[in-house]
Design an enzyme around this catalytic site. Structure first.
Site, PDB file in Angstrom:
ATOM      1  N   ASP A  72      -6.943  -1.638  -4.859  1.00  0.00           N
ATOM      2  CA  ASP A  72      -8.073  -1.272  -3.993  1.00  0.00           C
ATOM      3  C   ASP A  72      -8.996  -0.268  -4.675  1.00  0.00           C
ATOM      4  O   ASP A  72     -10.211  -0.314  -4.496  1.00  0.00           O
ATOM      5  CB  ASP A  72      -7.565  -0.696  -2.674  1.00  0.00           C
ATOM      6  CG  ASP A  72      -6.719  -1.680  -1.885  1.00  0.00           C
ATOM      7  OD1 ASP A  72      -6.935  -2.902  -2.023  1.00  0.00           O
ATOM      8  OD2 ASP A  72      -5.839  -1.222  -1.123  1.00  0.00           O
TER       9      ASP A  72
ATOM     10  N   ASP B  93       0.863  -1.183   0.000  1.00  0.00           N
ATOM     11  CA  ASP B  93       0.000   0.000   0.000  1.00  0.00           C
ATOM     12  C   ASP B  93       0.896   1.229   0.000  1.00  0.00           C
ATOM     13  O   ASP B  93       2.002   1.200   0.552  1.00  0.00           O
ATOM     14  CB  ASP B  93      -0.893   0.017   1.240  1.00  0.00           C
ATOM     15  CG  ASP B  93      -1.994  -1.027   1.203  1.00  0.00           C
ATOM     16  OD1 ASP B  93      -2.481  -1.343   0.106  1.00  0.00           O
ATOM     17  OD2 ASP B  93      -2.376  -1.519   2.272  1.00  0.00           O
TER      18      ASP B  93
END
Length: 162
Positions: A136, A118
């Site tokens: 995402d 991330d």
């Protein structure tokens, strides 16, 4: 829909975009060190062994395989759903492709690294939204598309009947 699986090119493109941005983030950012881009947005390299919002990240490792199985199952199920689409359902096809691409992008990370990379971090007034990635974004946009389609398709069908 004629050749509904043609939308899988979008899933493949999303996977490439996701993995490319994760590779860039990994090579250019130092782990856990925010780089301010805007007053409310940082690039911050983080590793997530859990799911959304680091759900189950503190578990001893079984979650890696659990989420991998979920990603594979969801991708197979959504691909099957895509084969059943009608010609007038392009939003549904795009939504499914984005979810598949996002799921498989994060699956790659789980299988290869043992965690998901991330790096996108939004914040305001000291409150930080959990970091996320391009996969995402695809999953979220796809889910929004599915919700949109379910709401407005129901209205279209009601108008056709009434």
């Amino acid at each position: 829909m004629q050749r509904p699986l043609r939308w899988l090119w979008l899933a493949a493109a999303w996977i490439l975009l996701d993995l490319g941005t994760k590779a860039l983030a990994t090579s250019l950012l130092s782990y856990g060190q925010p780089v301010e881009v805007l007053p409310f947005f940082n690039l911050t390299l983080l590793h997530n062994t859990g799911a959304a919002f680091s759900f189950l990240a503190d578990s001893p490792g079984w979650q890696r395989w659990f989420f991998a199985i979920v990603a594979v199952g969801a991708s197979i199920g959504l691909t099957y759903w895509m084969t059943r689409l009608k010609r007038d359902e392009p939003l549904l096809a795009i939504s499914l492709a984005l979810i598949i691409g996002g799921a498989l992008g994060n699956l790659y990370d789980r299988l290869v690294h043992g965690y998901v990379v991330d790096f996108l971090s939004f914040h305001v007034a000291g409150w930080y939204y959990p970091a996320f990635n391009v996969a995402d974004i695809g999953i979220t946009l796809g889910a929004i598309g599915l919700i949109w389609e379910s709401i407005f398709e129901g209205r279209k069908q009601a108008r056709r009947r009434g």
